[in-house]
Design an enzyme around this catalytic site. Structure first.
Site, mmCIF file in Angstrom:
data_model
loop_
_atom_site.group_PDB
_atom_site.id
_atom_site.type_symbol
_atom_site.label_atom_id
_atom_site.label_comp_id
_atom_site.label_asym_id
_atom_site.label_seq_id
_atom_site.Cartn_x
_atom_site.Cartn_y
_atom_site.Cartn_z
ATOM 1 C CG HIS A 1 41.107 33.676 -11.053
ATOM 2 N ND1 HIS A 1 40.823 35.016 -10.957
ATOM 3 C CD2 HIS A 1 42.322 33.598 -11.639
ATOM 4 C CE1 HIS A 1 41.819 35.728 -11.472
ATOM 5 N NE2 HIS A 1 42.739 34.883 -11.899
ATOM 6 C CG ASN A 2 38.688 26.389 -7.497
ATOM 7 O OD1 ASN A 2 38.364 26.385 -6.315
ATOM 8 N ND2 ASN A 2 38.353 25.426 -8.333
ATOM 9 C CE LYS B 1 42.162 24.165 -8.585
ATOM 10 N NZ LYS B 1 42.893 24.539 -9.808
ATOM 11 C CG ASP C 1 42.290 30.811 -22.809
ATOM 12 O OD1 ASP C 1 41.393 31.055 -21.968
ATOM 13 O OD2 ASP C 1 42.367 31.350 -23.922
ATOM 14 C CG ASP D 1 45.783 22.165 -13.887
ATOM 15 O OD1 ASP D 1 44.978 23.088 -14.059
ATOM 16 O OD2 ASP D 1 45.694 21.077 -14.495
ATOM 17 C CB SER D 2 43.979 19.786 -8.800
ATOM 18 O OG SER D 2 43.185 20.943 -8.680
ATOM 19 C CG PHE E 1 36.604 22.712 -3.839
ATOM 20 C CD1 PHE E 1 37.527 22.542 -2.823
ATOM 21 C CD2 PHE E 1 37.039 22.611 -5.153
ATOM 22 C CE1 PHE E 1 38.862 22.285 -3.106
ATOM 23 C CE2 PHE E 1 38.381 22.360 -5.443
ATOM 24 C CZ PHE E 1 39.290 22.200 -4.407
ATOM 25 C CE1 TYR F 1 33.455 15.877 -11.171
ATOM 26 C CE2 TYR F 1 35.303 17.396 -10.941
ATOM 27 C CZ TYR F 1 34.296 16.843 -11.701
ATOM 28 O OH TYR F 1 34.124 17.254 -13.003
ATOM 29 C CG HIS G 1 44.421 16.030 -4.500
ATOM 30 N ND1 HIS G 1 43.488 16.014 -3.487
ATOM 31 C CD2 HIS G 1 43.937 16.895 -5.420
ATOM 32 C CE1 HIS G 1 42.498 16.819 -3.783
ATOM 33 N NE2 HIS G 1 42.738 17.372 -4.963
#
Ligand code: IMP
Length: 204
Positions: free
Chosen positions: A15-16, A19, A46, A75-76, A161, A163, A189
């Protein structure tokens, strides 16, 4: 565990928006049909795991089960050496409910300053991405990628996006926030994890 087939629909279990944009760009050349978890109205599980691998797997499995389609999750996060790997799996949470990454980058900087970490060698960090591919039948495969570099402050650049504006990859001078999407993909990455996934599971 089977390979994905040309034209098969793959759910992007994220949902990002940042990404999603990057993974869609990476998948584009392979002739897959892609649909996002948001478009399908899938709930966001979650993230209860304590590793990137656990969280990637739980997101991919949830999306594959709910949709009946193969699902790819990412997942990052950013691991800062001087902070013992923080924010790590909690990288999204450090930005709070408002997703305030200026504040999250400021919080990292405050901690680095408190440790007297002013030189690049004291400010080493790496991004990690783990991609999980899950099938509704239950199989799940994991692919990890990393990129190492150092953190600068204040943040620089408006691309990417999270960092990105604080991270300068090893051997470079510009932050990910100052690079085009293609420049970031040449070393990121996520692109490295994706290369492992593509080699193993995407149509040749
Ligand atoms: P999660 O995988 O949903 O727990 O969130 C990972 C978080 O790590 C993102 O919200 C970003 O803050 C950060 N992150 C992961 N990949 C990148 C990247 O490529 N650039 C900048 N920040 C990233």
């Amino acid at each position: 565990m089977r390979d994905l087939e040309p034209g098969e629909t793959l759910v992007m279990a994220t949902h990002n928006a940042g990404k999603l944009r990057e993974i869609e760009m990476l998948v584009a050349p392979y002739g897959m049909s892609v649909v996002s978890a948001g478009t399908l109205g899938l709930p966001e599980p979650d993230e209860t795991g304590s590793t990137f691998e656990e969280n990637a797997a739980l997101k991919a499995r949830a999306a594959a089960l709910a949709s009946g389609l193969p699902a790819l999750a990412d997942d990052s996060g950013l691991a800062v050496d001087a902070l013992d790997g923080d924010p790590g799996v909690y990288s999204a949470r450090w930005a709070g409910p408002d997703k305030d990454f200026a504040a999250a980058m400021g919080a990292i900087e405050t901690k680095l300053q408190a440790l007297g970490a002013t030189q690049p060698a004291q400010r080493k960090a790496h991004f990690v991405a783990v991609l999980a591919l899950a099938f509704p039948e239950g199989d799940c495969d994991l692919f990890r990628g990393e990129v190492h570099g150092a953190l600068v402050y204040p943040p620089r650049g408006a691309n990417g996006f999270g960092y990105d504006p604080m991270f300068v990859p090893e051997g470079g001078e510009r932050t990910f926030g100052e690079m085009s999407a293609n420049e970031k993909h040449a070393m990121s990455h996520r692109a490295r994890a994706f290369a492992g996934f593509a080699k193993a599971r995407l149509p040749k």
